[in-house]
Write a protein that holds these residues in place. Structure first.
Motif, PDB file in Angstrom:
ATOM      1  N   SER A   1      35.592  61.058  83.450  1.00 44.31           N
ATOM      2  CA  SER A   1      35.841  62.455  83.843  1.00 44.31           C
ATOM      3  C   SER A   1      37.004  63.089  85.424  1.00 44.31           C
ATOM      4  O   SER A   1      38.119  63.935  85.346  1.00 44.31           O
TER       5      SER A   1
ATOM      6  N   THR B   1      37.202  62.145  76.938  1.00 47.51           N
ATOM      7  CA  THR B   1      37.126  62.869  77.634  1.00 47.51           C
ATOM      8  C   THR B   1      37.153  64.409  76.841  1.00 47.51           C
ATOM      9  O   THR B   1      37.973  64.083  75.721  1.00 47.51           O
ATOM     10  N   ASN B   2      38.749  65.833  77.343  1.00 44.87           N
ATOM     11  CA  ASN B   2      38.745  66.946  76.079  1.00 44.87           C
ATOM     12  C   ASN B   2      40.240  67.174  76.539  1.00 44.87           C
ATOM     13  O   ASN B   2      40.361  66.327  77.742  1.00 44.87           O
ATOM     14  N   LEU B   3      40.667  68.081  76.620  1.00 46.44           N
ATOM     15  CA  LEU B   3      42.008  68.400  76.660  1.00 46.44           C
ATOM     16  C   LEU B   3      42.137  68.928  77.847  1.00 46.44           C
ATOM     17  O   LEU B   3      43.377  68.984  78.484  1.00 46.44           O
TER      18      LEU B   3
ATOM     19  N   TRP C   1      41.298  55.957  74.893  1.00 42.87           N
ATOM     20  CA  TRP C   1      41.415  57.092  75.405  1.00 42.87           C
ATOM     21  C   TRP C   1      40.198  58.034  73.415  1.00 42.87           C
ATOM     22  O   TRP C   1      41.038  58.007  72.906  1.00 42.87           O
TER      23      TRP C   1
ATOM     24  N   ILE D   1      39.679  61.825  72.588  1.00 46.32           N
ATOM     25  CA  ILE D   1      39.547  62.961  74.141  1.00 46.32           C
ATOM     26  C   ILE D   1      39.442  64.053  72.215  1.00 46.32           C
ATOM     27  O   ILE D   1      39.747  63.798  71.173  1.00 46.32           O
TER      28      ILE D   1
ATOM     29  N   SER E   1      45.804  59.890  70.929  1.00 49.64           N
ATOM     30  CA  SER E   1      44.828  59.325  69.846  1.00 49.64           C
ATOM     31  C   SER E   1      44.999  58.645  69.391  1.00 49.64           C
ATOM     32  O   SER E   1      45.967  58.611  68.453  1.00 49.64           O
TER      33      SER E   1
ATOM     34  N   THR F   1      33.581  61.542  68.273  1.00 47.67           N
ATOM     35  CA  THR F   1      34.719  62.977  68.568  1.00 47.67           C
ATOM     36  C   THR F   1      35.255  63.876  67.812  1.00 47.67           C
ATOM     37  O   THR F   1      35.435  63.202  66.788  1.00 47.67           O
TER      38      THR F   1
END
Length: 514
Positions: free
Chosen positions: A299, A331-333, A354, A356, A379, A387
């Motif tokens: 990340s 991870t995130n946006l 991924w 996300i 995604s 998630t």
């Protein structure tokens, strides 16, 4: 003879559809058929071995009943004429291994001072997956001709003579338009030994439009930026470790390259590459990431990479960004924030492994600055229990913000239906031109309810695409759960088909009544 068979163009067309085994017989039928049949027979060679088989059997020594690389006598003028009769017809060659055959031809070239300068005067395409011996160098010297337009070459080892011939590529083949040059086993020594010769030859290819090559170091990469016709660059940065410790120079960047693709095993090399450019104004950027070792801080590294990308890319020019990673990333946006300024973006493809996290509001925030977005793959097959994923409400807002979407891959929670009107699920918002919808392992309770909502949001959608289920990432979702979900999506598609049949019938009845 029928008049049609006296038309040369018709005969050439016929020969294109005749199997190779029959072309021999066709060529010996009569003089009218000989030329076009031989042209078709020798046009595309999967190996140069057939050329050797055309030579007299007593020309080479034998070992265990097979021709060995020992030349017993030189070719006479008559035999050269026969060989040239066939080689002049060759337009493409694919050669892999078979070094004995190359050695036989190479020894012929070396034995005859009067050998023609170009053994293949009409060659257009050459694929070379053989070795880089001195015999290979002699053969390539005969195959590097001005008519060559495509060259695909893999270098696993290289003699000094081979490299000398390679360095003359730009002079011998000035019209090459597409060049694919790779080092399958890229040791540091081989990279340092080969790169200067390759860089010199590439710098002279002023007609080159498509290039696939490894990291050539500072000087080599500077040559690449000066190629006037280059439109597409596939750059393998996995060899960048060979240039460890080099200075990070500031280059002007690639101003003519529309499509830039990087192959990496370490995001640091990609970040360093972008940091060394004043600007990257390519319209399409792709990253293919296959780590040599499992990443320890994905990340953080990803965030740094996207920050540098956002600083160097031309915000007005970037239309497409694609990243494919073979290892799991959670991870995130927020990592995509540096791309928010790219208001003309039409494609964002984040493919494979991924996870996300994004709620409805975060999904909207991601796409708000991209009103021209046509393709969004964000995604697939995520760990839904770990998630955060959007709902139908987020999907409806997405359609409102990006009305031009034609392809969408997204994992959503289809079980959250509060506030959804099954008759008008979008409240007037719909997309009539979506061609591909991929929802992979989106949680589902009722296939009928999901089909009702999708048919309202996408009136012209034929089905939910299920092709991706043939390549589910390993260990992404339990197999038993995947099997259940796949059957649910098949049920959704059956309902969508049924709805479409009913609509068509209603339309026909209304037309007949009027």
């Amino acid at each position: 003879m029928h008049p049609a068979l006296q038309n040369f163009d018709i005969i050439c067309t016929i020969c294109l559809y005749v199997h190779d085994e029959s072309l021999h017989a066709l060529a010996s039928t009569c003089r009218i058929f000989e030329r076009p049949a031989l042209d078709a027979l020798w046009r595309d060679l999967q190996s140069v071995e057939p050329l050797v088989k055309c030579l007299p059997s007593d020309l080479f020594g034998t070992e265990h009943g097979r021709m060995a690389g020992v030349l017993l006598k030189p070719l006479d003028t008559r035999t050269w004429g026969i060989l040239n009769k066939y080689t002049s017809r060759v337009h493409s060659i694919t050669q892999s291994d078979s070094l004995t055959v190359i050695g036989l031809l190479g020894s012929l070239m070396l034995s005859c001072p009067s050998a023609p300068a170009s053994l293949f005067p009409n060659l257009r395409s050459l694929t070379w997956y053989a070795d880089g011996t001195h015999y290979a160098a002699e053969f390539l010297r005969m195959a590097f001709v001005p008519t060559l337009l495509f060259l695909d070459i893999q270098i696993s080892s290289a003699s000094s003579i081979f490299l000398s011939v390679l360095s003359s590529l730009g002079t011998l083949c000035p019209h090459i338009q597409e060049l694919d040059m790779q080092l399958p086993s890229a040791t540091s020594d081989l990279v340092h030994k080969t790169s200067p010769f390759v860089a010199q030859s590439i710098s002279q290819l002023h007609c080159l439009e498509v290039l696939h090559v490894w990291d050539l170091g500072n000087q080599g990469n500077e040559h690449l930026m000066q190629l006037p016709a280059l439109k597409e660059l596939w750059l393998d940065l996995k060899t960048s470790s060979a240039w460890e410790g080099r200075s990070l120079l500031q280059f002007p960047g690639f101003h003519n390259v529309n499509f830039l693709i990087l192959f990496i095993d370490n995001f640091k090399y990609a970040s360093d590459f972008f940091r060394s450019m004043q600007v990257i104004d390519s319209k399409r950027i792709g990253i293919f990431f296959t780590p040599a070792h499992p990443p320890t801080s994905s990340s953080t590294t990803l965030s740094q990479f996207f920050t540098i990308l956002g600083e160097t890319c031309d915000h007005n020019n970037l239309l497409s960004f694609n990243i494919l990673q073979s290892t799991k990333v959670s991870t995130n946006l927020d990592i995509f924030k540096p791309l928010y300024a790219c208001h003309n973006l039409t494609q964002l493809l984040i493919e494979r492994s991924w996870d996300i996290s994004m709620a409805d509001e975060e999904l909207c925030q991601l796409v708000r600055g991209w009103p021209k977005l046509q393709v969004l793959i964000i995604s697939q097959f995520v760990a839904v229990n770990e998630t955060t994923i959007p709902t139908f409400h987020g999907l409806i807002s997405l359609l409102q913000l990006c009305p031009a979407l034609t392809s969408l891959a997204l994992v959503i929670d289809t079980t959250e239906l509060d506030g959804i009107d099954f008759k008008f699920p979008g409240g007037g918002i719909c997309n009539n031109h979506l061609e591909k919808l991929v929802l992979t392992n989106s949680p589902m309770e009722s296939p009928l309810n999901v089909a009702l909502i999708l048919s309202g949001l996408f009136p012209n959608l034929l089905k939910v695409d299920l092709d991706c289920w043939d390549s589910v990432p390993k260990n992404s979702v339990p197999q038993k759960q995947l099997a259940i979900q796949l059957e649910q999506w098949k049920a959704v598609n059956l309902f969508l088909h049924g709805f479409r049949v009913v609509r068509e019938r209603c339309t026909e009845l209304m037309s007949s009544d009027s």
